[in-house]
Design a protein around this motif. Structure first.
Motif, mmCIF file in Angstrom:
data_model
loop_
_atom_site.group_PDB
_atom_site.id
_atom_site.type_symbol
_atom_site.label_atom_id
_atom_site.label_comp_id
_atom_site.label_asym_id
_atom_site.label_seq_id
_atom_site.Cartn_x
_atom_site.Cartn_y
_atom_site.Cartn_z
ATOM 1 N N TRP A 19 30.164 18.007 -38.066
ATOM 2 C CA TRP A 19 30.252 18.692 -36.777
ATOM 3 C C TRP A 19 28.868 19.174 -36.376
ATOM 4 N N LEU A 20 28.700 19.442 -35.092
ATOM 5 C CA LEU A 20 27.446 19.955 -34.560
ATOM 6 C C LEU A 20 27.712 21.287 -33.873
ATOM 7 N N ARG A 50 34.474 19.190 -26.692
ATOM 8 C CA ARG A 50 33.439 18.652 -27.584
ATOM 9 C C ARG A 50 33.775 17.242 -28.061
ATOM 10 N N GLY A 51 34.879 16.684 -27.591
ATOM 11 C CA GLY A 51 35.247 15.336 -27.965
ATOM 12 C C GLY A 51 36.158 15.233 -29.165
ATOM 13 N N VAL A 52 36.666 16.348 -29.677
ATOM 14 C CA VAL A 52 37.590 16.323 -30.802
ATOM 15 C C VAL A 52 38.993 15.996 -30.297
ATOM 16 N N ARG A 53 39.635 15.035 -30.922
ATOM 17 C CA ARG A 53 41.034 14.712 -30.588
ATOM 18 C C ARG A 53 41.939 15.597 -31.437
ATOM 19 N N MET A 79 34.505 9.941 -33.602
ATOM 20 C CA MET A 79 35.257 11.043 -33.005
ATOM 21 C C MET A 79 36.136 11.712 -34.067
ATOM 22 N N LEU A 80 36.023 13.026 -34.176
ATOM 23 C CA LEU A 80 36.819 13.777 -35.140
ATOM 24 C C LEU A 80 38.257 13.897 -34.654
ATOM 25 N N LYS A 81 39.197 13.664 -35.570
ATOM 26 C CA LYS A 81 40.620 13.814 -35.257
ATOM 27 C C LYS A 81 41.200 14.933 -36.118
ATOM 28 N N LEU A 82 41.857 15.871 -35.463
ATOM 29 C CA LEU A 82 42.394 17.057 -36.136
ATOM 30 C C LEU A 82 43.875 17.200 -35.827
ATOM 31 N N THR A 83 44.669 17.412 -36.858
ATOM 32 C CA THR A 83 46.065 17.810 -36.668
ATOM 33 C C THR A 83 46.162 19.303 -36.902
ATOM 34 N N LEU A 84 46.722 20.008 -35.915
ATOM 35 C CA LEU A 84 46.920 21.452 -36.012
ATOM 36 C C LEU A 84 48.418 21.737 -35.945
ATOM 37 N N THR A 137 42.932 28.327 -26.783
ATOM 38 C CA THR A 137 41.531 28.328 -26.369
ATOM 39 C C THR A 137 40.693 27.463 -27.298
ATOM 40 N N THR A 138 40.927 27.569 -28.601
ATOM 41 C CA THR A 138 40.181 26.756 -29.562
ATOM 42 C C THR A 138 40.423 25.277 -29.318
ATOM 43 N N ILE A 139 41.665 24.907 -29.085
ATOM 44 C CA ILE A 139 41.998 23.496 -28.845
ATOM 45 C C ILE A 139 41.310 22.986 -27.580
ATOM 46 N N ARG A 140 41.320 23.800 -26.528
ATOM 47 C CA ARG A 140 40.670 23.384 -25.276
ATOM 48 C C ARG A 140 39.171 23.158 -25.489
ATOM 49 N N LEU A 141 38.529 24.063 -26.210
ATOM 50 C CA LEU A 141 37.089 23.930 -26.428
ATOM 51 C C LEU A 141 36.769 22.789 -27.392
#
Length: 362
Positions: free
Chosen positions: A352-353, A32-35, A1-6, A24-28
């Motif tokens: 990523w896919l 996709r399973g990105v934390r 699972m990809l983990k991203l800090t924004l 919107t980007t965070i919701r999408l």
């Protein structure tokens, strides 16, 4: 699972294109399973930004920001804005030798020049320093990438914008206010502030009524100066969709926006767009009123140095052509671009896919 800090200095309850793009980007991404860890001003003591009290400036330290990032241990770090939180995150990442990406949402040099008269090049020097350390700087359009390159910011990657085509539709029922308005009705949607150049819209000769949707520091002054215009304040969700769908043309008078989400929302609603021949309208509407890739299905608006002329010319667009072009801006394609531009802490592309079966306007 990809983990991203924004990390972002622009966040709810602010209402603007940056916040809508990020949320919107965070919701999408989550779908996709990105934390995603969001570091935003609402998590800290903050003070109102001078002349922009709706924008809160977080008062914290680089150490505290770094502690939050380290505890989450992200695979990728994206710094979305050049405010206090952005600078703290940037400084911490550089000390750790951690690669990161940034994005360019706002033409601060033009905004600052319009508000307080500072030479834009002084602001560009600050922006070059901020973005120069990033592995990639995400921008909304190729035209904006060229502009940044002319100021020494060259490592850009495309991250376009999308419209919620399920919400913004031509069959949305018109807002009740339209029942009492004289046609054709020209609409403006956006923050009511000096840099949006709304007075150019309100002062332009027009046979019908004008409608302004939005809130901001210039609202009271414009209401007093242009009493014949109709001001609805900020609208959201179905109410905003009804405002778009009921208008005959959307006027976009800004000369400084990097994109202009409202333009593609209007198009998806079947409403043509009028603006000046500057980045933003040129990227969305195109020179002469056709799409930027030359493959738009027909006239979707107009650009001209005389805004009133552009508004009148846009009335000849077919609403079906506007809808067809607006629906080409799919948010999933935007998220694909965002993921493709991210890097891991050691500067490698993140795994990523792409979303299947979707295409984005280049």
């Amino acid at each position: 699972m990809l983990k991203l800090t924004l990390v972002t200095d622009a966040w709810e309850p602010q209402v603007n294109g940056v916040v809508r793009t990020l949320s919107t980007t965070i919701r999408l991404l989550a779908e996709r399973g990105v934390r995603v860890q969001v570091i935003s001003p609402d998590q800290f003591w903050s003070v109102p930004m001078p002349s922009y009290p709706e924008i809160r400036l977080a008062m914290t330290t680089q150490r505290r920001i770094g502690k939050q990032i380290r505890a989450f241990a992200p695979d990728a770090l994206h710094i979305a804005t050049e405010g206090p939180l952005g600078w703290h995150a940037r400084g911490w990442a550089l000390k750790q030798g951690m690669a990161f990406t940034t994005s360019f949402h706002t033409r601060f040099p033009d905004y600052v020049s319009a508000r307080i008269g500072i030479n834009p090049e002084r602001v560009w020097r600050v922006l070059r320093r901020f973005h120069g350390a990033a592995s990639a700087v995400m921008v909304a359009t190729p035209r904006l990438a060229d502009e940044l390159a002319s100021h020494g910011i060259t490592q850009t990657r495309l991250w376009s914008r999308g419209a919620d085509v399920d919400q913004f539709r031509p069959d949305a029922p018109p807002h009740p206010v339209y029942a009492g308005l004289k046609r054709p009705v020209a609409l403006h949607v956006g923050r009511v502030a000096v840099e949006k150049n709304i007075e150019a819209f309100l002062a332009a000769p027009w046979a019908g009524d004008k409608l302004v949707v939005g809130d901001g520091p210039a609202l009271d002054a414009l209401q007093r100066k242009y009493p014949a215009a109709h001001f609805l304040g900020a609208l959201h969700g179905p109410a905003l969709a009804s405002a778009y769908a009921g208008a005959d043309v959307l006027a976009f008078p800004s000369r400084t926006d990097t994109f202009g989400l409202v333009m593609i929302e209007a198009l998806a609603s079947g409403t043509p767009v009028a603006g000046y021949p500057v980045p933003g309208p040129l990227d969305v509407v195109g020179q002469g009123g056709f799409g930027p890739d030359g493959r738009a299905p027909g006239r979707i608006g107009a650009v001209a140095h005389d805004l009133g002329e552009a508004m009148r010319a846009a009335l000849s667009a077919r609403r079906a052509d506007c809808v067809a072009h607006g629906r080409r801006y799919a948010w999933d394609g935007c998220v694909d671009q965002f993921l493709a531009a991210l890097v891991t802490g050691d500067g490698q592309p993140v795994p990523w896919l792409p979303a299947p079966g979707l295409q984005m306007v280049a």
